[in-house]
Design an enzyme around this catalytic site. Structure first.
Site, short mmCIF file in Angstrom:
data_model
loop_
_atom_site.label_atom_id
_atom_site.label_comp_id
_atom_site.label_asym_id
_atom_site.label_seq_id
_atom_site.Cartn_x
_atom_site.Cartn_y
_atom_site.Cartn_z
CG HIS A 112 -0.38 0.21 2.52
ND1 HIS A 112 -0.16 -0.83 3.41
CD2 HIS A 112 0.02 1.33 3.16
CE1 HIS A 112 0.35 -0.35 4.53
NE2 HIS A 112 0.47 0.96 4.40
CG ASP A 142 -0.13 -4.15 2.60
OD1 ASP A 142 0.01 -3.56 1.52
OD2 ASP A 142 -0.20 -3.56 3.70
CB SER A 218 3.17 1.68 6.18
OG SER A 218 1.97 1.79 6.88
#
Length: 475
Positions: A112, A142, A218
């Site tokens: 992402h 992901d 992230s």
């Protein structure tokens, strides 16, 4: 013990008492300068250079808006659609973190972080910047794998740790770039293992930590006290957008497999083993009906002929409880354990048949490409014109996130403003029949469409998920 000594150092010599059972255990004050200066700094110096920033840019085309667009008078007549002129382009930027896992410039981050990006830049801890290419983007986990050209220079890289060896209470560090303020290190413990209700990836099996993780973290590193990468920080549970001490990381054993797939050049995709059977979690109600002593495990349903489950001796109605040394508590645990194994490896499997324990050996293979896809774009005077279809095999079902036990003709693409688009057909739909004629492969579908050419009314049957839609279409 380390944590206890650090707490003593922080309290500057205060003796702490912790009640344990009927008595009290005293933690002694630091007795040396070395104990007072206990710090994560040596570990951070070792691992932080392998954590990078990932900048993603993409060009967005948008219609130029009139200077009167916010005027109430024009809003009354034109609303928010009042625009003029040629479309203009603007650049959208996003920021995340990444981890160098190979000295030649292989970097892992979250999918992402780079999704929909056009260009990617990696900034090292020494502020050097490199353009990066995407080797693999795996939406199911992901995870994304990037590559930068180091011109032969060996970069600092983190070695993978065994995420299955983690225990609740282990100390960990989270390293990343939250809110774009620069590299940041936070400490915490492993709060829980095998969290399955996060909803971020297809493989619900996360490490939970209370080390502060915020937006921008992230793709960053979750590191153990021996300097090994045990997870890639991915998500937080938050009502405000900031950290409240509930963060989630993808286990390193999953990350390692995706990195290996990218390095092996599998055409930008991950090849995972499959079970060759449909399963469902054994709930409390199901365990009672099966006469089991407790819930947990997975119930085997349909079995693919000649697949791994079939060859391992599994049968419909068996309950799988363990793979190697790992308990299988539900479908997510089974999917994760299979996904972290290499194709061609084998695992021992423990299951119950009629309440009697049995064992077998599961030889893990890739889902077969059987039947061949025969990808075909449909055209002509019929409702499915504009749809691209293919024969559904276990391999294609894996790619499309469909039930690998299904078969038939699956829609893979739809042309906009086509008859298929107006019909409402979507990628992933399975075409079951045309004019009451069942179709089982692409050839049969084309023959059915050809035979019905020129009719006014079309009877079509399409399956989407667990629902079957039968409708009449007039052309």
């Amino acid at each position: 013990m380390l944590l206890g000594k650090m707490m003593s150092a922080v309290t500057a010599g205060v003796v702490l008492l912790a009640l344990v059972g009927p008595g009290a255990v005293a933690q002694t004050i630091p007795t040396s300068q070395q104990q007072i200066s206990l710090s994560f700094a040596p570990l951070v110096k070792q691992v932080a250079p392998a954590v990078v920033n990932v900048f993603t840019k993409r060009v967005v085309r948008e219609q130029a808006r009139s200077p009167f667009a916010n005027d109430p008078f024009f809003q009354r007549f034109f609303g928010d659609r009042f625009s003029f002129g040629m479309p203009r382009e603007r650049v959208q930027s996003s920021l995340g973190s990444g981890v160098i896992v190979r000295a030649d410039g292989i970097i892992v981050t979250n999918n992402h972080v780079i999704a929909n990006g056009d260009t990617f830049t990696v900034a090292l801890s020494d502020r050097r910047e490199f353009e990066a290419e995407v080797l693999l983007a795996d939406e199911r986990t992901d995870l994304a794998i990037l590559k930068i050209d180091t011109k032969g220079e060996a970069l600092p890289a983190l070695a993978f740790g065994d995420s299955d060896g983690l225990e609740v209470g282990d100390l960990v560090l989270a390293i990343g770039n939250p809110f774009g303020v620069g590299q940041t290190v936070t400490s915490g413990i492993v709060s829980a293992l095998a969290r399955t209700q996060v909803g971020v990836t297809d493989y619900q099996f996360f490490i939970q930590t209370d080390a502060a993780i915020n937006p921008g973290n992230s793709g960053g590193a979750l590191v153990t006290m021996d300097g090994r990468l045990v997870g890639v920080n991915t998500a937080i549970f938050s009502r405000t957008g900031g950290s409240i001490g509930i963060g989630f990381a993808i286990p390193a054993n999953m990350v390692r497999l995706v990195v290996a797939s990218a390095a092996d050049g599998n055409n930008g995709r991950v090849v995972r083993p499959w079970l060759g059977a449909s399963v469902q979690t054994v709930t409390s109600e199901l365990s009672q009906s099966l006469g089991l002593d407790r819930p947990g495990g997975v119930l085997i349903g349909d079995i693919y002929d000649g697949g791994p489950a079939d060859k391992a001796g599994l049968a419909t109605g068996d309950v799988v409880r363990r793979l190697d040394v790992h308990d299988v508590v539900d479908e997510n645990a089974l999917s994760y354990r299979l996904a972290t194994r290499e194709v061609g490896s084998s695992v021992s499997i423990e299951f119950l048949r009629g309440g009697i324990p049995r064992t077998g050996t599961l030889v893990l293979t890739a889902p077969p490409e059987r039947p061949a896809r025969d990808v075909t774009q449909l055209d002509g005077p019929h409702p499915f014109a504009g749809a691209t279809v293919a024969n559904l095999s276990p391999a294609l079902a894996e790619e499309l996130r469909l039930d690998a036990m299904q078969s038939g003709v699956v829609v893979t693409e739809i042309v906009r403003r086509s008859p298929a688009n107006r019909l409402g057909v979507q990628p992933g739909d399975i075409i079951l029949g045309v004019n009451n004629e069942r179709v089982e492969n692409v050839d049969a579908l084309e023959r059915a469409l050809s035979r019905a050419s020129g009719v006014g009314n079309w009877q079509v049957s399409v399956k989407r998920g667990d629902q079957v839609f039968n409708t009449t279409v007039r052309l």
